[in-house]
Design a protein around this motif. Sequence first.
Motif, PDB file in Angstrom:
ATOM      1  N   CYS A  44      44.821  -4.154  -7.377  1.00 18.75           N
ATOM      2  CA  CYS A  44      45.457  -3.243  -8.343  1.00 18.75           C
ATOM      3  C   CYS A  44      45.421  -1.787  -7.885  1.00 18.75           C
ATOM      4  CB  CYS A  44      44.801  -3.370  -9.708  1.00 18.75           C
ATOM      5  SG  CYS A  44      43.212  -2.524  -9.857  1.00 18.75           S
ATOM      6  N   ASN A  45      46.261  -0.994  -8.517  1.00 16.51           N
ATOM      7  CA  ASN A  45      46.260   0.450  -8.344  1.00 16.51           C
ATOM      8  C   ASN A  45      45.008   1.016  -9.026  1.00 16.51           C
ATOM      9  OD1 ASN A  45      46.670   3.211  -8.525  1.00 16.51           O
ATOM     10  ND2 ASN A  45      48.792   3.049  -9.247  1.00 16.51           N
ATOM     11  N   ILE A  47      44.207   3.841 -10.110  1.00 14.08           N
ATOM     12  CA  ILE A  47      44.432   4.708 -11.269  1.00 14.08           C
ATOM     13  C   ILE A  47      45.474   4.098 -12.209  1.00 14.08           C
ATOM     14  CG2 ILE A  47      43.660   6.840 -10.151  1.00 14.08           C
ATOM     15  CD1 ILE A  47      46.639   7.621  -9.817  1.00 14.08           C
ATOM     16  N   GLY A  48      45.694   2.810 -12.097  1.00 10.92           N
ATOM     17  CA  GLY A  48      46.624   2.117 -12.976  1.00 10.92           C
ATOM     18  C   GLY A  48      45.914   1.358 -14.091  1.00 10.92           C
ATOM     19  N   PRO A  49      46.677   0.626 -14.885  1.00 13.27           N
ATOM     20  CA  PRO A  49      46.117  -0.023 -16.079  1.00 13.27           C
ATOM     21  C   PRO A  49      45.155  -1.164 -15.783  1.00 13.27           C
ATOM     22  CG  PRO A  49      48.422  -0.671 -15.741  1.00 13.27           C
ATOM     23  CD  PRO A  49      48.123   0.407 -14.745  1.00 13.27           C
ATOM     24  N   HIS A  50      45.161  -1.700 -14.558  1.00  9.75           N
ATOM     25  CA  HIS A  50      44.365  -2.901 -14.291  1.00  9.75           C
ATOM     26  C   HIS A  50      42.976  -2.608 -13.735  1.00  9.75           C
ATOM     27  CE1 HIS A  50      47.990  -4.967 -15.271  1.00  9.75           C
ATOM     28  NE2 HIS A  50      48.647  -4.386 -14.292  1.00  9.75           N
ATOM     29  N   LEU A 109      45.236   1.845 -20.127  1.00  7.82           N
ATOM     30  CA  LEU A 109      45.587   3.273 -20.100  1.00  7.82           C
ATOM     31  C   LEU A 109      46.130   3.683 -21.461  1.00  7.82           C
ATOM     32  CD1 LEU A 109      47.635   3.626 -16.758  1.00  7.82           C
ATOM     33  CD2 LEU A 109      45.168   3.859 -17.083  1.00  7.82           C
TER      34      LEU A 109
ATOM     35  N   ARG B 408      50.419   8.139 -10.546  1.00 14.61           N
ATOM     36  CA  ARG B 408      50.211   6.695 -10.587  1.00 14.61           C
ATOM     37  C   ARG B 408      51.394   5.941 -10.003  1.00 14.61           C
ATOM     38  NH1 ARG B 408      51.672   2.865 -14.246  1.00 14.61           N
ATOM     39  NH2 ARG B 408      52.310   4.352 -15.847  1.00 14.61           N
ATOM     40  N   ARG B 547      53.231  -6.240  -0.473  1.00 15.05           N
ATOM     41  CA  ARG B 547      53.655  -6.231  -1.877  1.00 15.05           C
ATOM     42  C   ARG B 547      54.113  -4.829  -2.259  1.00 15.05           C
ATOM     43  NH1 ARG B 547      48.722  -6.428  -6.212  1.00 15.05           N
ATOM     44  NH2 ARG B 547      50.356  -5.546  -7.493  1.00 15.05           N
ATOM     45  N   GLU B 550      52.507  -1.841  -8.142  1.00 10.43           N
ATOM     46  CA  GLU B 550      52.532  -2.734  -9.300  1.00 10.43           C
ATOM     47  C   GLU B 550      53.521  -2.304 -10.380  1.00 10.43           C
ATOM     48  OE1 GLU B 550      48.296  -2.606 -10.067  1.00 10.43           O
ATOM     49  OE2 GLU B 550      48.508  -1.010 -11.528  1.00 10.43           O
ATOM     50  N   GLU B 554      56.049  -4.446 -13.262  1.00  8.81           N
ATOM     51  CA  GLU B 554      55.705  -4.398 -14.683  1.00  8.81           C
ATOM     52  C   GLU B 554      56.644  -3.568 -15.547  1.00  8.81           C
ATOM     53  OE1 GLU B 554      51.641  -3.123 -14.500  1.00  8.81           O
ATOM     54  OE2 GLU B 554      50.961  -5.053 -13.710  1.00  8.81           O
TER      55      GLU B 554
END
Lengths: 580, 580
Positions: A44-45, A47-50, A109, B408, B547, B550, B554
């Motif tokens: 995941c990123n 600084i992302g939601p995951h 987030l 982000r 990939r 993300e 989404e």
Amino acid sequence: MYQFLRVNMDTRECRFEPVPREYEGLGGRGLTSAIVANEVDAGCNPIGPHNKLVFAPGLLGATNSPNTNRLSVGCKSPLTGGIKEANAGGQPGGHLARLGILAIIVEKLPKDGEWWDLEVKKDSARLVKSSVSGLNNFDAVDKLRGSYGDKCSYITIGRAGEFKLTAASIACTDRELRPTRHAGRGGVGAVMGSKGLKAIIVDPAGGDTAPIQDVKAFREASKRFAKALAENPVTSQALPNYGTDVLVNIINEAGGLPTHNFEYGRFPEHEKVSGERMNELTTKRGGEGVVAHGCMSGCVIRCSGLYPGKNGKLISKWPEYETVWCFGPHSEIDDLDFIAKCDYLCDDYGVDTIDVGVAIGTAMAGGGIPWGDKDAVLEAMHGISKGTPLGRIIGCGAATTGRVFGVRRVAAVKGQSLPAYDPRAVKGQGVTYATTPMGADHTAGYAVTANILHCGGYVDPLKKEGQIELSRNLQIATASIDSVGLCLFTAFALLDVPDALPAVVDMLNAKFGWQLTGDDVSGLGKRILTMEIDFNRRAGIPASADRLPEFFEEEPLPPHDTVFDFTTEELQKTLDFADK
Amino acid sequence: MYQFLRVNMDTRECRFEPVPREYEGLGGRGLTSAIVANEVDAGCNPIGPHNKLVFAPGLLGATNSPNTNRLSVGCKSPLTGGIKEANAGGQPGGHLARLGILAIIVEKLPKDGEWWDLEVKKDSARLVKSSVSGLNNFDAVDKLRGSYGDKCSYITIGRAGEFKLTAASIACTDRELRPTRHAGRGGVGAVMGSKGLKAIIVDPAGGDTAPIQDVKAFREASKRFAKALAENPVTSQALPNYGTDVLVNIINEAGGLPTHNFEYGRFPEHEKVSGERMNELTTKRGGEGVVAHGCMSGCVIRCSGLYPGKNGKLISKWPEYETVWCFGPHSEIDDLDFIAKCDYLCDDYGVDTIDVGVAIGTAMAGGGIPWGDKDAVLEAMHGISKGTPLGRIIGCGAATTGRVFGVRRVAAVKGQSLPAYDPRAVKGQGVTYATTPMGADHTAGYAVTANILHCGGYVDPLKKEGQIELSRNLQIATASIDSVGLCLFTAFALLDVPDALPAVVDMLNAKFGWQLTGDDVSGLGKRILTMEIDFNRRAGIPASADRLPEFFEEEPLPPHDTVFDFTTEELQKTLDFADK
């Protein structure tokens, strides 16, 4: 008894949960790494939601035993791209433990631009609109104290965390309610910033010391541990009297004090920035009272002195050795008052002193800041808070700074900067930098002990022999220490006083009703490292990343003219536990 | 007959070598990738002494067949950390081929701060102290022309390359001796800068067209190929009349024109920046003569028009579609004159228009530059040449810019920015971005052909079905095209005119006395991709890096509200040739 507090920044739900069985026996780093490894998509990123941000006190938090109230912070690191645990002293770790909170897990987030403060009390928690967004750490804490009082402790980020800079730290308040204790490394502050979480207020009211199965046995073991800390000369004399800066003269003498962006191993002006000088200068200005302050309740080492300026007004706490080094010799600066000022700014703006200090010297090597130019350094530092391009660059740490300024010799592993021990002259430390899943981190396996301090044996720092085993054993032990909540400086006693480690094992057994042996503690360390390495592999960090920048392998370091001469194959054996 | 020219920047030796047997049958990208894969330590620092910079014309260079004089540049990329081939039009590719030079291999580093120019003549070469260091590309070429004349061609870097910025390009002079044709992507200019190599002067005097085994057969095949290019409406009409910017209206209509940092798929002001508008505006200012210029000898497509300003004075060449897009819709700008000015600055300072343009919009998303603020963009652009912190940030491309500004949603794969086709609305293109060993690169497998242009068949751009196979076949074909020295735009004819590919195969056979079939050409493409992927694995880039960011998976993209919905497993099959 113990609970997880799960905080969803999207729905703003704060939910207490029983601790799942699989996490039993884990605390501190062991717990943050297990939760991150289990719950966070490694790809995941950051600084992302995951990504998730996990706070966890150690296994011996809130027990009144010495030096056990550290707080671990874990997540996927935006600096390294791998798993991260950074821990801090100060009061929040002990307070959370008193509330029976084994971990706070912050997820998801909020809407862009929203800022929230998390209030944590006995059995209740809620998110409120932040009253301190836009402020740096000192102003934020002052304002929060006005609202919540002086019995709470505070976890905050400064502007650097709000900007999501990859060297942003998370500040914990110390016993004087100053935001001086930082989970510094790996950009954990950027993750907190990405979650729109500006502050956590921990109100310990209604909490209590941790429940203990066998109180008498615990008390006895705790006394033995305190005795060990009192016996060891490092923990009882060197650290309280000179702080960690006691190392300047020692590492310089060893030829391992990286000077002028790792071009030399000695700094001619080393005495001007030494711990001895800092003690002399600050006691002259502030009297004996400046020496021997503990940063958290239960600290008996008290390495954190006070640093008054010429006018007697506090500039900062005593800067750590690594801070003195990177704003000093690394950047051709020999002015302790200036370094203390930089230390304060790092605490206030909320950045890792090491990665930002190394970034400064790296920018100097790239022509972005003139060598040794203090005014230019100050301007760059203030830029972190103002969000200037240069401030943001150095606030992202040495690797980004090196890239932007086209620097070939950048001292970083897995994106995280090397600290204050040149790996060519302190080779065990180099093995740790190369192989720890954290990116270059001296604390992950502090081989300076046996390499330089003759603590826990002796391994010649200039030779290869024995360094892999030394680093391996230290990394295993450290993963355990970081899980217990122990200050790493207790390691000097743990390595040198025969009864110290048994005393810690006896405390754990007495508290939890376990029957651990020393081997089990080592097993815990291996288990944690294995989880962390597995996460990194899934995150796309291959085994071949376990190496130092090539200039350490090719440029001999004066005065010893040694290079870091381990092969990749040798390094990759360090944390391969398959046949051990 | 053919030779390698090996240039050692440490000893300054320039040595001609016979071509080793293992490289027979390779040219262009196939050759640069083979040399990099064989000779460069995959784990090395891209701007350190162990990287090599390779220049190679294609297999059909200097043959007088249409559009075959491209020049490939290869190295380990400081932008992606993986292998890189970027190719450019202009004159140097043909000139090197005329001199019988199959590859120039630049190795090692000079002393810090030294700058050298490489003079290449028939059977001789030498390094001389650079007369143009510190200059940008236009001034550098002007000065070199003064010394070496107008019959030479010039390969130069601007200030960005000198600063080793990771989006720095390498400029090749076009037929009018302007440094407008760039090996743009992956920071190849930073590698040239790291080697202290400011300019290469290629003097074609004494050279000749390439030797051909069967001249008659070659001439016939070449005519068939020229006929195919003349038959295809894209190569014969759309590109000469409107340049690549013809795509603005087409991709906007398809809902795949990434707008406001990939938040929308259409730009309301698209017509203001369209190729139709550019044709109208520039012919009004400059007359019919602005249209249909070829960038290199032998070009029959002639997509590169001239862009005069209001006063009739040339601002730039016609900016490419991708350049118009990133300085335009991506950054909320709808002013073609302004975009042309930015195109000129990119050419002059020597940076990839795509990565820098995407960096601009990324900085806007992070608050570093106000949305659509042209003055602020210009100031940032000039900062590239001045070496300001902001200039260096954007000069390092979108990924670094995103990191520094805490963004982000950063549109990059393996550190290289996505070009002008949103992968949610042109899904075949998304597969290419994710899987090419080059980092996000539209040219590596240009699925816009079948997804949007109904060229070489049709695959619905909004659906998953058929995209993996489409991207695979295009990536294989492109690796071959890049090895032949063909301009990629010939692909429109190669895909749509049945006799075009056989004609190219026949040219290769006639030139070298080979008996290749179409299958062999496909085999060459697979061989090249396999080498490149293997290098990347050894460089520490795992398969899981194949990939997209993300947010593409989404966030639905208006107007079609589709997401990029391929699993990692699906993507990883794209270039797995084991069972194919």
